[in-house]
Design a protein around this motif. Structure first.
Motif, PDB file in Angstrom:
ATOM      1  N   MET A   7       0.832  -1.202   0.000  1.00 53.67           N
ATOM      2  CA  MET A   7       0.000   0.000   0.000  1.00 53.67           C
ATOM      3  C   MET A   7       0.871   1.258   0.000  1.00 53.67           C
ATOM      4  SD  MET A   7      -2.865  -1.546  -0.054  1.00 53.67           S
ATOM      5  CE  MET A   7      -4.114  -0.295   0.283  1.00 53.67           C
ATOM      6  N   ILE A   8       0.237   2.383  -0.248  1.00 55.43           N
ATOM      7  CA  ILE A   8       0.952   3.664  -0.272  1.00 55.43           C
ATOM      8  C   ILE A   8       1.488   3.984   1.131  1.00 55.43           C
ATOM      9  CG2 ILE A   8       0.736   6.156  -0.579  1.00 55.43           C
ATOM     10  CD1 ILE A   8      -1.502   5.592  -2.617  1.00 55.43           C
ATOM     11  N   ALA A   9       2.791   4.277   1.197  1.00 60.90           N
ATOM     12  CA  ALA A   9       3.407   4.672   2.465  1.00 60.90           C
ATOM     13  C   ALA A   9       3.797   6.142   2.459  1.00 60.90           C
ATOM     14  CB  ALA A   9       4.643   3.816   2.744  1.00 60.90           C
ATOM     15  N   ALA A  10       4.069   6.691   1.286  1.00 62.32           N
ATOM     16  CA  ALA A  10       4.401   8.105   1.155  1.00 62.32           C
ATOM     17  C   ALA A  10       4.053   8.537  -0.261  1.00 62.32           C
ATOM     18  CB  ALA A  10       5.885   8.360   1.431  1.00 62.32           C
ATOM     19  N   SER A  11       3.640   9.786  -0.385  1.00 61.46           N
ATOM     20  CA  SER A  11       3.258  10.340  -1.687  1.00 61.46           C
ATOM     21  C   SER A  11       4.331  11.317  -2.132  1.00 61.46           C
ATOM     22  CB  SER A  11       1.901  11.051  -1.578  1.00 61.46           C
ATOM     23  OG  SER A  11       0.904  10.152  -1.125  1.00 61.46           O
ATOM     24  N   LEU A  12       4.940  11.061  -3.279  1.00 59.37           N
ATOM     25  CA  LEU A  12       6.049  11.893  -3.758  1.00 59.37           C
ATOM     26  C   LEU A  12       5.492  13.043  -4.596  1.00 59.37           C
ATOM     27  CD1 LEU A  12       8.582   9.049  -4.547  1.00 59.37           C
ATOM     28  CD2 LEU A  12       8.194  10.285  -2.411  1.00 59.37           C
ATOM     29  N   THR A  13       4.874  13.966  -3.854  1.00 56.11           N
ATOM     30  CA  THR A  13       4.312  15.160  -4.481  1.00 56.11           C
ATOM     31  C   THR A  13       5.431  16.171  -4.738  1.00 56.11           C
ATOM     32  OG1 THR A  13       3.892  16.072  -2.294  1.00 56.11           O
ATOM     33  CG2 THR A  13       2.082  14.847  -3.338  1.00 56.11           C
ATOM     34  N   VAL A  14       5.127  17.212  -5.503  1.00 56.62           N
ATOM     35  CA  VAL A  14       6.125  18.261  -5.735  1.00 56.62           C
ATOM     36  C   VAL A  14       5.998  19.392  -4.716  1.00 56.62           C
ATOM     37  CG1 VAL A  14       6.493  17.736  -8.162  1.00 56.62           C
ATOM     38  CG2 VAL A  14       4.683  19.323  -7.537  1.00 56.62           C
ATOM     39  N   THR A  15       4.837  19.544  -4.095  1.00 56.88           N
ATOM     40  CA  THR A  15       4.640  20.537  -3.042  1.00 56.88           C
ATOM     41  C   THR A  15       3.712  19.958  -1.975  1.00 56.88           C
ATOM     42  OG1 THR A  15       2.710  21.513  -4.134  1.00 56.88           O
ATOM     43  CG2 THR A  15       4.846  22.535  -4.600  1.00 56.88           C
ATOM     44  N   GLY A  16       3.829  20.486  -0.770  1.00 54.09           N
ATOM     45  CA  GLY A  16       2.875  20.161   0.286  1.00 54.09           C
ATOM     46  C   GLY A  16       3.045  18.766   0.854  1.00 54.09           C
ATOM     47  N   ASP A  17       1.953  18.284   1.408  1.00 55.15           N
ATOM     48  CA  ASP A  17       1.917  17.029   2.148  1.00 55.15           C
ATOM     49  C   ASP A  17       2.441  15.862   1.313  1.00 55.15           C
ATOM     50  OD1 ASP A  17       0.928  15.229   4.325  1.00 55.15           O
ATOM     51  OD2 ASP A  17      -0.446  14.569   2.749  1.00 55.15           O
ATOM     52  N   THR A  18       3.171  14.963   2.001  1.00 58.06           N
ATOM     53  CA  THR A  18       3.684  13.761   1.333  1.00 58.06           C
ATOM     54  C   THR A  18       3.167  12.485   1.998  1.00 58.06           C
ATOM     55  OG1 THR A  18       5.681  13.791   2.697  1.00 58.06           O
ATOM     56  CG2 THR A  18       5.806  14.906   0.555  1.00 58.06           C
ATOM     57  N   SER A  19       2.126  12.603   2.793  1.00 58.47           N
ATOM     58  CA  SER A  19       1.592  11.422   3.474  1.00 58.47           C
ATOM     59  C   SER A  19       0.746  10.591   2.512  1.00 58.47           C
ATOM     60  CB  SER A  19       0.736  11.865   4.670  1.00 58.47           C
ATOM     61  OG  SER A  19      -0.540  12.280   4.214  1.00 58.47           O
ATOM     62  N   PRO A  20       0.361   9.389   2.930  1.00 63.01           N
ATOM     63  CA  PRO A  20      -0.544   8.592   2.088  1.00 63.01           C
ATOM     64  C   PRO A  20      -1.844   9.319   1.748  1.00 63.01           C
ATOM     65  CG  PRO A  20       0.423   7.213   3.786  1.00 63.01           C
ATOM     66  CD  PRO A  20       0.824   8.632   4.100  1.00 63.01           C
ATOM     67  N   ALA A  21      -2.248  10.285   2.602  1.00 65.48           N
ATOM     68  CA  ALA A  21      -3.490  11.021   2.345  1.00 65.48           C
ATOM     69  C   ALA A  21      -3.439  11.806   1.036  1.00 65.48           C
ATOM     70  CB  ALA A  21      -3.797  11.955   3.508  1.00 65.48           C
ATOM     71  N   SER A  22      -2.223  12.095   0.569  1.00 63.85           N
ATOM     72  CA  SER A  22      -2.070  12.822  -0.696  1.00 63.85           C
ATOM     73  C   SER A  22      -1.891  11.876  -1.887  1.00 63.85           C
ATOM     74  CB  SER A  22      -0.869  13.774  -0.624  1.00 63.85           C
ATOM     75  OG  SER A  22      -1.127  14.815   0.295  1.00 63.85           O
TER      76      SER A  22
END
Ligand SMILES: [Cu+2]
Length: 144
Positions: free
Chosen positions: A48-63
């Protein structure tokens, strides 16, 4: 991280996945036989998702599906650099070789955009193309 061959000008969700078998799925994971290994069909392999590799902001699974904060590329290739803090469980999974990087977003019908009648297994408001895995790699914490 560098990736190429990606659909241009479309957001590519990227995550660390953990808690699976610590590997990337093969086409054998395509249990519904539609020719696409969906994100859900890959869960046994990468978890499952453990971290979200976004470019800005939150990096939790919620993103995980924050499509407005994931990288897009005008060229089809992208380089991702960001320092991301992960929780202890995710850090342990990375050290143990159980963390898998998955880049999502495919265009098998070649229209140049995420479309098609099949809904995403993660969010029926999105096309299956938008969330299905495009690339996958087991994270080697000892690589420098
Ligand atoms: Cu993912």
């Amino acid at each position: 991280m560098f990736a190429s061959g990606l659909l241009r000008n479309a957001p590519h969700a990227m995550h660390f996945h953990t808690g699976g078998a610590g590997r990337c799925p093969t086409m054998a994971a395509d249990t519904n036989g539609d020719g696409i290994v969906s994100t859900t069909e890959g869960h046994t392999a990468y978890g499952m998702i453990a971290a979200s590799l976004t470019v800005t902001g939150d990096t939790s699974p919620a993103s995980g599906l924050a499509v407005d904060r994931f990288a897009t590329t005008p060229h089809g290739y992208l380089t991702y650099h960001r320092t991301v803090m992960v929780d202890d469980m995710t850090a342990a999974a990375i050290r143990a070789g159980n963390a898998v990087l998955v880049i999502h977003g495919i265009d098998p019908n070649g229209t140049g955009t995420y479309d098609g009648s099949a809904p995403s297994d993660l969010d029926p408001k999105l096309p299956l193309e938008a969330t299905s895995p495009a690339a996958c790699g087991v994270i080697n914490a000892h690589h420098s």
